[in-house]
Design a protein around this motif. Structure first.
Motif, PDB file in Angstrom:
ATOM      1  N   GLN A 287      -4.975   5.443  -1.271  1.00  0.00           N
ATOM      2  CA  GLN A 287      -5.630   5.311  -2.576  1.00  0.00           C
ATOM      3  C   GLN A 287      -4.885   4.421  -3.560  1.00  0.00           C
ATOM      4  N   PHE A 288      -3.603   4.188  -3.379  1.00  0.00           N
ATOM      5  CA  PHE A 288      -2.813   3.434  -4.353  1.00  0.00           C
ATOM      6  C   PHE A 288      -2.107   2.252  -3.704  1.00  0.00           C
ATOM      7  N   SER A 289      -2.039   1.166  -4.459  1.00  0.00           N
ATOM      8  CA  SER A 289      -1.258   0.006  -4.017  1.00  0.00           C
ATOM      9  C   SER A 289      -0.714  -0.730  -5.243  1.00  0.00           C
TER      10      SER A 289
ATOM     11  N   TYR B  18       0.843  -1.196   0.000  1.00  0.00           N
ATOM     12  CA  TYR B  18       0.000   0.000   0.000  1.00  0.00           C
ATOM     13  C   TYR B  18       0.879   1.247   0.000  1.00  0.00           C
TER      14      TYR B  18
ATOM     15  N   LEU C 265      -1.301  -2.120 -10.553  1.00  0.00           N
ATOM     16  CA  LEU C 265      -1.481  -0.972  -9.668  1.00  0.00           C
ATOM     17  C   LEU C 265      -2.972  -0.849  -9.402  1.00  0.00           C
ATOM     18  N   SER C 266      -3.348  -0.690  -8.131  1.00  0.00           N
ATOM     19  CA  SER C 266      -4.743  -0.518  -7.766  1.00  0.00           C
ATOM     20  C   SER C 266      -4.992   0.917  -7.313  1.00  0.00           C
ATOM     21  N   PHE C 267      -6.156   1.435  -7.674  1.00  0.00           N
ATOM     22  CA  PHE C 267      -6.567   2.771  -7.249  1.00  0.00           C
ATOM     23  C   PHE C 267      -7.902   2.619  -6.533  1.00  0.00           C
TER      24      PHE C 267
END
Length: 98
Positions: free
Chosen positions: A62-64, A58, A94-96
């Protein structure tokens, strides 16, 4: 067709650090039967064991960043008749979150 006699799954999650998640799992699919289109008879698909491991870091709320490896044994099997698995596969992204 394609319904396993047995389906068993164990998954785990571990947070070794505040922003790091490590997870994994084992899935067992029992024997399945499919229709052989050439002979219109039943075809037996063997049981399958699928091992997977992954992680997520993480960067902020907001981002990971994540990574997942599936089928660690790189076994070749058919989940559905005529559709072979790809052996070892890797997913990175990448996750948002919003």
């Amino acid at each position: 067709w394609h319904k396993p006699e047995t389906e068993f799954s164990v998954e785990w999650r571990f947070f070794p650090a505040e922003k790091l998640l490590i997870d994994g799992g084992v899935t067992l699919l029992g024997r399945r039967y499919a229709q052989d289109v050439a002979t219109l008879s039943a075809k037996k698909l063997d049981a399958v064991v699928d091992l997977s491991i992954g992680g997520e870091y993480y960067l902020s709320q907001q981002f990971s960043l994540f990574m997942r490896m599936n089928n660690l044994a790189a076994s070749k099997y058919y989940r559905w008749n005529g559709y072979p698995s790809h052996g070892l596969n890797l997913l990175v992204g990448l996750s948002f979150y919003f």
